[in-house]
Write a protein that holds these residues in place. Structure first.
Motif, PDB file in Angstrom:
ATOM      1  N   ARG A   1       7.837 -23.596  28.141  1.00 54.92           N
ATOM      2  CA  ARG A   1       7.435 -24.968  27.773  1.00 54.92           C
ATOM      3  C   ARG A   1       7.898 -25.219  26.340  1.00 54.92           C
ATOM      4  NH1 ARG A   1       0.924 -23.974  26.921  1.00 54.92           N
ATOM      5  NH2 ARG A   1       1.130 -21.918  26.048  1.00 54.92           N
TER       6      ARG A   1
ATOM      7  N   LEU B   1       4.311  -9.268  26.223  1.00 56.36           N
ATOM      8  CA  LEU B   1       4.846  -8.361  27.248  1.00 56.36           C
ATOM      9  C   LEU B   1       6.145  -8.893  27.851  1.00 56.36           C
ATOM     10  CD1 LEU B   1       1.785  -7.047  29.285  1.00 56.36           C
ATOM     11  CD2 LEU B   1       3.455  -5.721  28.000  1.00 56.36           C
TER      12      LEU B   1
ATOM     13  N   ASP C   1       5.791 -26.318  32.649  1.00 50.95           N
ATOM     14  CA  ASP C   1       4.449 -26.149  32.093  1.00 50.95           C
ATOM     15  C   ASP C   1       3.531 -25.764  33.249  1.00 50.95           C
ATOM     16  OD1 ASP C   1       1.960 -26.267  31.040  1.00 50.95           O
ATOM     17  OD2 ASP C   1       2.265 -28.143  29.946  1.00 50.95           O
TER      18      ASP C   1
ATOM     19  N   TYR D   1     -11.757 -15.087  30.816  1.00 46.33           N
ATOM     20  CA  TYR D   1     -10.458 -14.426  31.013  1.00 46.33           C
ATOM     21  C   TYR D   1     -10.542 -13.389  32.131  1.00 46.33           C
ATOM     22  CZ  TYR D   1      -6.598 -11.186  30.177  1.00 46.33           C
ATOM     23  OH  TYR D   1      -5.523 -10.359  30.345  1.00 46.33           O
TER      24      TYR D   1
ATOM     25  N   THR E   1       8.073 -15.671  26.931  1.00 48.42           N
ATOM     26  CA  THR E   1       7.982 -15.859  25.478  1.00 48.42           C
ATOM     27  C   THR E   1       6.763 -15.133  24.901  1.00 48.42           C
ATOM     28  OG1 THR E   1       6.795 -17.900  25.952  1.00 48.42           O
ATOM     29  CG2 THR E   1       9.133 -18.114  25.418  1.00 48.42           C
TER      30      THR E   1
ATOM     31  N   ARG F   1      13.730 -21.879  21.277  1.00 43.99           N
ATOM     32  CA  ARG F   1      12.781 -20.785  21.516  1.00 43.99           C
ATOM     33  C   ARG F   1      13.530 -19.527  21.974  1.00 43.99           C
ATOM     34  NH1 ARG F   1       7.149 -21.861  24.337  1.00 43.99           N
ATOM     35  NH2 ARG F   1       6.755 -20.009  23.093  1.00 43.99           N
TER      36      ARG F   1
ATOM     37  N   LYS G   1      -8.850 -13.678  35.881  1.00 46.17           N
ATOM     38  CA  LYS G   1      -7.821 -12.702  36.284  1.00 46.17           C
ATOM     39  C   LYS G   1      -8.239 -12.038  37.601  1.00 46.17           C
ATOM     40  CE  LYS G   1      -4.416 -11.691  34.179  1.00 46.17           C
ATOM     41  NZ  LYS G   1      -3.060 -12.310  34.177  1.00 46.17           N
TER      42      LYS G   1
ATOM     43  N   LYS H   1       7.518 -26.032  22.622  1.00 45.89           N
ATOM     44  CA  LYS H   1       6.309 -25.749  21.841  1.00 45.89           C
ATOM     45  C   LYS H   1       6.599 -25.865  20.352  1.00 45.89           C
ATOM     46  CE  LYS H   1       2.596 -22.341  22.019  1.00 45.89           C
ATOM     47  NZ  LYS H   1       2.322 -20.928  22.199  1.00 45.89           N
TER      48      LYS H   1
HETATM   49  N1  LIG Z   1      -1.868  -8.197  25.909  1.00 49.50           N
HETATM   50  C1  LIG Z   1      -2.768  -7.457  26.529  1.00 49.50           C
HETATM   51  O1  LIG Z   1      -3.534  -6.707  25.902  1.00 49.50           O
HETATM   52  C2  LIG Z   1      -2.857  -7.500  28.004  1.00 49.50           C
HETATM   53  C3  LIG Z   1      -2.181  -8.424  28.768  1.00 49.50           C
HETATM   54  N2  LIG Z   1      -2.334  -8.406  30.137  1.00 49.50           N
HETATM   55  C4  LIG Z   1      -1.659  -9.380  30.979  1.00 49.50           C
HETATM   56  O2  LIG Z   1      -0.276  -9.352  30.724  1.00 49.50           O
HETATM   57  C5  LIG Z   1       0.273 -10.648  30.833  1.00 49.50           C
HETATM   58  C6  LIG Z   1       1.061 -10.978  29.601  1.00 49.50           C
HETATM   59  O3  LIG Z   1       0.197 -10.916  28.473  1.00 49.50           O
HETATM   60  P1  LIG Z   1       0.720 -11.108  26.994  1.00 49.50           P
HETATM   61  O4  LIG Z   1       2.189 -11.045  26.985  1.00 49.50           O
HETATM   62  O5  LIG Z   1      -0.048 -10.200  26.143  1.00 49.50           O
HETATM   63  O6  LIG Z   1       0.232 -12.580  26.722  1.00 49.50           O
HETATM   64  P2  LIG Z   1       0.782 -13.646  25.660  1.00 49.50           P
HETATM   65  O7  LIG Z   1      -0.370 -14.497  25.303  1.00 49.50           O
HETATM   66  O8  LIG Z   1       1.530 -12.983  24.596  1.00 49.50           O
HETATM   67  O9  LIG Z   1       1.813 -14.500  26.522  1.00 49.50           O
HETATM   68  C7  LIG Z   1       1.414 -15.444  27.449  1.00 49.50           C
HETATM   69  C8  LIG Z   1       2.630 -16.116  28.002  1.00 49.50           C
HETATM   70  O10 LIG Z   1       2.215 -17.094  28.953  1.00 49.50           O
HETATM   71  C9  LIG Z   1       2.870 -18.323  28.629  1.00 49.50           C
HETATM   72  N3  LIG Z   1       2.087 -19.505  28.980  1.00 49.50           N
HETATM   73  C10 LIG Z   1       0.806 -19.743  28.671  1.00 49.50           C
HETATM   74  N4  LIG Z   1       0.476 -20.967  29.086  1.00 49.50           N
HETATM   75  C11 LIG Z   1       1.572 -21.503  29.670  1.00 49.50           C
HETATM   76  C12 LIG Z   1       1.847 -22.745  30.298  1.00 49.50           C
HETATM   77  N5  LIG Z   1       0.925 -23.681  30.435  1.00 49.50           N
HETATM   78  N6  LIG Z   1       3.089 -22.964  30.780  1.00 49.50           N
HETATM   79  C13 LIG Z   1       4.043 -22.026  30.649  1.00 49.50           C
HETATM   80  N7  LIG Z   1       3.838 -20.828  30.076  1.00 49.50           N
HETATM   81  C14 LIG Z   1       2.618 -20.577  29.594  1.00 49.50           C
HETATM   82  C15 LIG Z   1       3.020 -18.266  27.135  1.00 49.50           C
HETATM   83  O11 LIG Z   1       3.977 -19.221  26.734  1.00 49.50           O
HETATM   84  P3  LIG Z   1       4.008 -19.842  25.252  1.00 49.50           P
HETATM   85  O12 LIG Z   1       4.839 -18.900  24.452  1.00 49.50           O
HETATM   86  O13 LIG Z   1       4.642 -21.159  25.456  1.00 49.50           O
HETATM   87  O14 LIG Z   1       2.600 -19.926  24.784  1.00 49.50           O
HETATM   88  C16 LIG Z   1       3.464 -16.827  26.948  1.00 49.50           C
HETATM   89  O15 LIG Z   1       4.806 -16.705  27.246  1.00 49.50           O
HETATM   90  C17 LIG Z   1      -0.883 -11.583  31.117  1.00 49.50           C
HETATM   91  O16 LIG Z   1      -0.928 -11.846  32.487  1.00 49.50           O
HETATM   92  C18 LIG Z   1      -2.097 -10.801  30.678  1.00 49.50           C
HETATM   93  O17 LIG Z   1      -3.223 -11.158  31.421  1.00 49.50           O
HETATM   94  C19 LIG Z   1      -3.104  -7.485  30.743  1.00 49.50           C
HETATM   95  C20 LIG Z   1      -3.767  -6.558  30.033  1.00 49.50           C
HETATM   96  C21 LIG Z   1      -3.718  -6.490  28.606  1.00 49.50           C
END
Ligand SMILES: NC(=O)C1=CN([C@@H]2O[C@H](COP(=O)(O)OP(=O)(O)OC[C@H]3O[C@@H](n4cnc5c(N)ncnc54)[C@H](OP(=O)(O)O)[C@@H]3O)[C@@H](O)[C@H]2O)C=CC1
Ligand SMILES: CCCCCCCCCCCCCCCCCCCCCCCCCCCC(=O)SCCNC(=O)CCNC(=O)[C@H](O)C(C)(C)COP(=O)(O)OP(=O)(O)OC[C@H]1O[C@@H](n2cnc3c(N)ncnc32)[C@H](O)[C@@H]1OP(=O)(O)O
Length: 515
Positions: A45, A22, A85, A204, A19, A55, A208, A47
């Protein structure tokens, strides 16, 4: 025929973080290029009062999925949301769901993470380290697993200047950190956080880095790859240019610039702006999934998904193009005209923060109060300045990332796959990309219609006139005060008036003589 697209056909794929920004682009590309895939399990989860189905419905109904719905009309049947979650033990997945996941999954893409820079260490460890460990433990029980792809960040080792495609050790073992988070109370964690993160800027990047070590340790017997993207921006080409749906990275600052809130930012103009488009990251991720499953490299390969060493762009070029686009296609209801500059010292940053950020916010809030409305601009401005302070670390430094594995992977792709899963950033035209990015922010994030552009331009003209009037009024007030209180100012004033009158009489006399 694309080998990568064919590989994902008939596969059961598990995506965490589907969700997120990326995750959505990843799912879209999978369905568009391999519509015959068997199923995509997504851990979601509930939300904001929405059920899992709601969703998923919302994602599928977004513009991003328009093409997919044409190519794969039964896409909704191929997504199976599983309530989970990642903060909970065993993710709170039901027994039946877990059994299905374990017995069917062929490929895992682990995208879920907390990407907040200011997250409490306990929460960041839980999501970015412990959850990764648990997911790997689940993956080790998947008999059909062919590849596990972990999304990390190119900044996990941002304390180094040159970063290779290897995993670097941390001073404390991740297992010890995970254990200690269970019994230490928040106050003690707060106290030890600066010591643990050391010369990294936030929890963060630190967590990571720990997550990568966990992947290396726990996934020793699995086919694993780690993708390290730099700063992920809007899509470059697919499914269409400029798609973005959250404020992370540059997007929030592009809005702040276009709306005229951001007027100065402490940045190093010539430092590399290592942006990478979301679709490039996804193409590399899918190619790495294929390569890991089919070629089974002996060790865990790490792929840097960065642009700086292949096609560098700097913050000055990016900033100027953001401003140029905002002038050409302005955002609606701007607070001030988009006009910004880089500051380089603490002193000038404080000065411009006071003059160009706080002062106009205070004046506007006074105006709102006087007209019976609730003041809100100073609150917004403080939030913006806080965000900038968190991002400053990344816009005042440059890094070098080696990209041997990424280049090797590119060379392993057939010409068809190089076209279909293009992650060669050398082909990217930055000016075009940034323009599309700004337009994407306007359309998909701010939901502004292009039909409103003439009115937005008119609004900017009004703001320009107000700006001129304000400056003239300010000048006159200051001058009047100076004349009233300071003999020197009065002398200068008398001198200017007499000079002007002499000039005028000379001008009149010379024109009479000519006649
Ligand atoms: N965006 C960027 O600039 C960069 C991203 N990355 C890496 O790429 C990956 C994706 O990033 P990005 O898509 O931007 O991040 P987002 O913040 O857009 O997405 C994070 C995702 O993780 C889910 N998530 C967070 N907490 C939980 C939980 N407790 N249980 C279930 N799901 C959860 C969120 O779900 P929900 O929708 O419910 O919140 C969402 O789907 C990450 O690993 C990040 O470290 C790496 C480099 C750069
Ligand atoms: C000679 C002439 C020269 C001329 C020069 C021209 C100069 C021009 C200057 C113009 C420049 C134009 C823009 C270009 C600048 C680009 C700079 C970009 C820097 C990017 C660096 C990123 C480095 C990333 C490195 C690592 C990459 C990754 O691996 S992970 C992904 C990155 N993660 C993030 O970006 C997360 C960052 N966000 C956070 O950590 C938190 O959100 C926060 C700490 C910033 C804020 O937390 P807080 O609790 O206060 O707020 P929150 O609850 O999160 O949100 C509250 C509201 O604020 C909105 N929000 C959230 N994030 C942002 C944001 N980044 N920007 C703006 N607003 C944001 C959020 O939606 C909430 O809004 P409401 O819902 O309305 O309340």
């Amino acid at each position: 025929m694309s080998m990568i697209a064919a590989f994902y056909g008939g596969k059961s794929i598990l995506i965490t973080g589907a969700t997120g920004f990326l995750g959505k682009v990843l799912m879209e590309k999978l369905f568009r290029t391999s519509p015959d895939l068997k199923i995509i399990y997504i851990l979601v989860r509930p939300k904001a009062g929405q059920t899992l189905q709601q969703r998923v419905f919302q994602i599928l109904n977004s513009k991003l999925f328009e093409k997919v719905k044409e190519i794969c009309p039964n896409v909704h049947e191929k997504i199976r949301p599983i309530s989970a979650d990642l903060n909970q033990h065993d993710f709170g997945i039901s027994k039946e769901d877990l059994e299905e996941l374990l017995s069917s999954t062929n490929i895992v893409f682990h995208c879920a993470a907390t990407v907040r820079f200011d997250d409490h260490l306990r929460h960041a460890v839980q999501l970015n380290v412990t959850a990764t460990q648990q997911l790997l433990s689940m993956a080790s029980q998947m008999p059909k697993l062919e590849a596990f792809i972990h999304l990390s960040t190119a900044f996990s080792n941002c304390n180094l200047k040159h970063i290779d495609e290897v995993i670097y050790p941390c001073s404390v073992e991740p297992k010890k950190i995970i254990d200690s988070m269970e019994w230490l109370d928040d106050a003690i964690i707060d106290e030890i956080t600066p010591k643990l993160i050391g010369d990294r800027p936030n929890t963060y990047t630190y967590t990571k880095a720990l997550g990568e070590i966990v992947v290396q340790q726990e996934g020793a017997n699995m086919n694993i790859a780690i993708i390290r993207p730099s700063i992920v921006g809007a899509t470059w080409q697919e499914p269409f240019p400029g798609w973005v749906d959250n404020l992370n990275g540059p997007s929030g600052l592009i809005i702040a610039t276009g709306k005229g809130f951001l007027r100065a930012i402490k940045a190093t103009p010539m430092a590399i702006a290592d942006l990478i488009p979301a679709d490039t990251v996804v193409n590399l991720t899918l190619a790495a999934g294929w390569y890991t499953a089919v070629h089974r490299p002996k060790s865990t390969l790490i792929y840097h998904c960065t642009s700086g060493n292949l096609n560098p762009c700097n913050w000055l070029k990016m900033g100027l193009q953001v401003l140029a686009t905002c002038e050409k296609v302005p955002f609606e209801k701007a607070f001030r005209r988009p006009k910004a500059d880089f500051t380089t010292t603490r002193f000038t940053t404080h000065y411009w923060n006071a003059v160009s950020h706080r002062a106009p916010a205070i004046i506007y809030d006074i105006y709102l109060r006087l007209t019976g409305r609730k003041p809100r601009v100073m609150k917004l401005m403080n939030r913006l300045l806080r965000t900038i302070s968190m991002l400053e670390y990344f816009i005042n430094r440059s890094w070098e990332w080696s990209t041997h594995n990424t280049e090797m992977l590119m060379s392993m792709l057939s010409p068809e796959d190089q076209r279909m899963f293009n992650f060669d950033v050398r082909q990217l035209n930055w000016l075009e990309y940034i323009e599309n990015y700004v337009l994407g922010v306007k359309k998909y994030l701010l939901k502004e219609d292009m039909a409103g552009v003439p009115e937005a331009r008119q609004h900017l003209r009004r703001l320009r006139n107000i700006h001129y009037l304000f400056n003239i009024a300010l000048f006159l007030i200051i001058w009047r005060l100076l004349i009233a209180r300071w003999q020197m100012a009065r002398n200068v004033w008398v001198f200017i008036v007499s000079f002007c009158s002499k000039f005028l009489s000379y001008f009149r006399a010379s024109s009479t003589l000519k006649l």
